[in-house]
Write a protein that holds these residues in place. Sequence first.
Motif, PDB file in Angstrom:
ATOM      1  N   UNK A  51      34.818 -26.218  44.061  1.00 32.36           N
ATOM      2  CA  UNK A  51      36.142 -26.734  44.399  1.00 32.36           C
ATOM      3  C   UNK A  51      36.796 -25.940  45.524  1.00 32.36           C
ATOM      4  N   UNK A  52      37.397 -26.668  46.457  1.00 34.83           N
ATOM      5  CA  UNK A  52      38.333 -26.030  47.368  1.00 34.83           C
ATOM      6  C   UNK A  52      39.588 -25.680  46.567  1.00 34.83           C
ATOM      7  N   UNK A  53      40.174 -24.560  46.910  1.00 37.66           N
ATOM      8  CA  UNK A  53      41.365 -24.109  46.185  1.00 37.66           C
ATOM      9  C   UNK A  53      42.541 -23.991  47.146  1.00 37.66           C
ATOM     10  N   UNK A  54      43.625 -24.616  46.765  1.00 38.37           N
ATOM     11  CA  UNK A  54      44.800 -24.613  47.608  1.00 38.37           C
ATOM     12  C   UNK A  54      45.992 -23.945  46.961  1.00 38.37           C
ATOM     13  N   UNK A  55      46.924 -23.546  47.810  1.00 39.27           N
ATOM     14  CA  UNK A  55      48.214 -23.025  47.364  1.00 39.27           C
ATOM     15  C   UNK A  55      49.309 -23.907  47.966  1.00 39.27           C
ATOM     16  N   UNK A  56      50.266 -24.250  47.132  1.00 38.22           N
ATOM     17  CA  UNK A  56      51.451 -24.987  47.552  1.00 38.22           C
ATOM     18  C   UNK A  56      52.664 -24.215  47.047  1.00 38.22           C
ATOM     19  N   UNK A  57      53.816 -24.558  47.589  1.00 36.07           N
ATOM     20  CA  UNK A  57      55.043 -23.974  47.082  1.00 36.07           C
ATOM     21  C   UNK A  57      56.150 -25.023  47.098  1.00 36.07           C
ATOM     22  N   UNK A  58      57.110 -24.801  46.226  1.00 38.05           N
ATOM     23  CA  UNK A  58      58.247 -25.710  46.148  1.00 38.05           C
ATOM     24  C   UNK A  58      59.508 -24.907  45.920  1.00 38.05           C
ATOM     25  N   UNK A  59      60.402 -25.013  46.878  1.00 36.06           N
ATOM     26  CA  UNK A  59      61.706 -24.359  46.770  1.00 36.06           C
ATOM     27  C   UNK A  59      62.697 -25.329  46.144  1.00 36.06           C
ATOM     28  N   UNK A  60      63.770 -24.824  45.546  1.00 36.12           N
ATOM     29  CA  UNK A  60      64.762 -25.703  44.917  1.00 36.12           C
ATOM     30  C   UNK A  60      65.295 -26.735  45.908  1.00 36.12           C
ATOM     31  N   UNK A  61      65.279 -28.004  45.486  1.00 36.92           N
ATOM     32  CA  UNK A  61      65.812 -29.069  46.312  1.00 36.92           C
ATOM     33  C   UNK A  61      64.925 -29.494  47.455  1.00 36.92           C
ATOM     34  N   UNK A  62      63.713 -28.946  47.523  1.00 37.24           N
ATOM     35  CA  UNK A  62      62.797 -29.288  48.612  1.00 37.24           C
ATOM     36  C   UNK A  62      61.500 -29.874  48.072  1.00 37.24           C
ATOM     37  N   UNK A 116      37.476 -31.647  51.153  1.00 40.26           N
ATOM     38  CA  UNK A 116      37.195 -30.646  52.181  1.00 40.26           C
ATOM     39  C   UNK A 116      38.513 -30.161  52.784  1.00 40.26           C
ATOM     40  N   UNK A 117      38.902 -28.934  52.420  1.00 43.29           N
ATOM     41  CA  UNK A 117      40.107 -28.311  52.945  1.00 43.29           C
ATOM     42  C   UNK A 117      41.316 -29.258  52.936  1.00 43.29           C
ATOM     43  N   UNK A 118      41.595 -29.852  51.802  1.00 43.26           N
ATOM     44  CA  UNK A 118      42.708 -30.796  51.747  1.00 43.26           C
ATOM     45  C   UNK A 118      44.054 -30.111  51.917  1.00 43.26           C
ATOM     46  N   UNK A 119      44.956 -30.808  52.584  1.00 44.55           N
ATOM     47  CA  UNK A 119      46.282 -30.250  52.866  1.00 44.55           C
ATOM     48  C   UNK A 119      47.393 -31.081  52.246  1.00 44.55           C
ATOM     49  N   UNK A 120      47.002 -32.110  51.533  1.00 43.04           N
ATOM     50  CA  UNK A 120      47.964 -33.014  50.905  1.00 43.04           C
ATOM     51  C   UNK A 120      47.838 -32.894  49.392  1.00 43.04           C
ATOM     52  N   UNK A 121      48.963 -32.817  48.723  1.00 42.73           N
ATOM     53  CA  UNK A 121      48.956 -32.584  47.283  1.00 42.73           C
ATOM     54  C   UNK A 121      48.189 -33.649  46.515  1.00 42.73           C
ATOM     55  N   UNK A 122      48.227 -34.870  46.990  1.00 45.79           N
ATOM     56  CA  UNK A 122      47.568 -35.963  46.274  1.00 45.79           C
ATOM     57  C   UNK A 122      46.042 -35.852  46.298  1.00 45.79           C
ATOM     58  N   UNK A 123      45.514 -34.983  47.136  1.00 47.00           N
ATOM     59  CA  UNK A 123      44.070 -34.804  47.214  1.00 47.00           C
ATOM     60  C   UNK A 123      43.562 -33.755  46.232  1.00 47.00           C
TER      61      UNK A 123
END
Length: 124
Positions: free
Chosen positions: A32-43, A103-110
């Motif tokens: 698996x490719x492993x990604x990091x995302x972040x979510x700030x309040x209201x964003x 492959x190196x997905x950059x969208x959360x839905x992937x």
Amino acid sequence: QAQLVESGGGWVQAGGSLRLSCAASRLTFSIYAMGWFRQAPGKEREFVSVIDALGVNTYYGDSSMKGRFTVSRDNAKNTVYLQMSSLKPDDTAIYYCAASSGWLPKVATEYDYWGQGTQVTVSS
């Protein structure tokens, strides 16, 4: 069901560093490719970084992240890391790790699996 558990978040002053970890279980981590995302309040959730299954290729969300954040993984430990330095108050968010068969997905839905997130708070 696959499980991803983040750790290492906390409070830090601007300019400081943190290392986030994400431990995976009940999945074949090394494919698996492993990604990091972040979510700030209201964003909306924001892409931070991704590393391919072998740990050879990486990609970062924007130029400021590439210079300050480093993603890595240890397939023997089923763990992915995000080293963050020169932190800014704008980096304050909940940070999530996720696993993708793409492959190196950059969208959360992937992404197929998600952790519960770890809070990072950067004070000025």
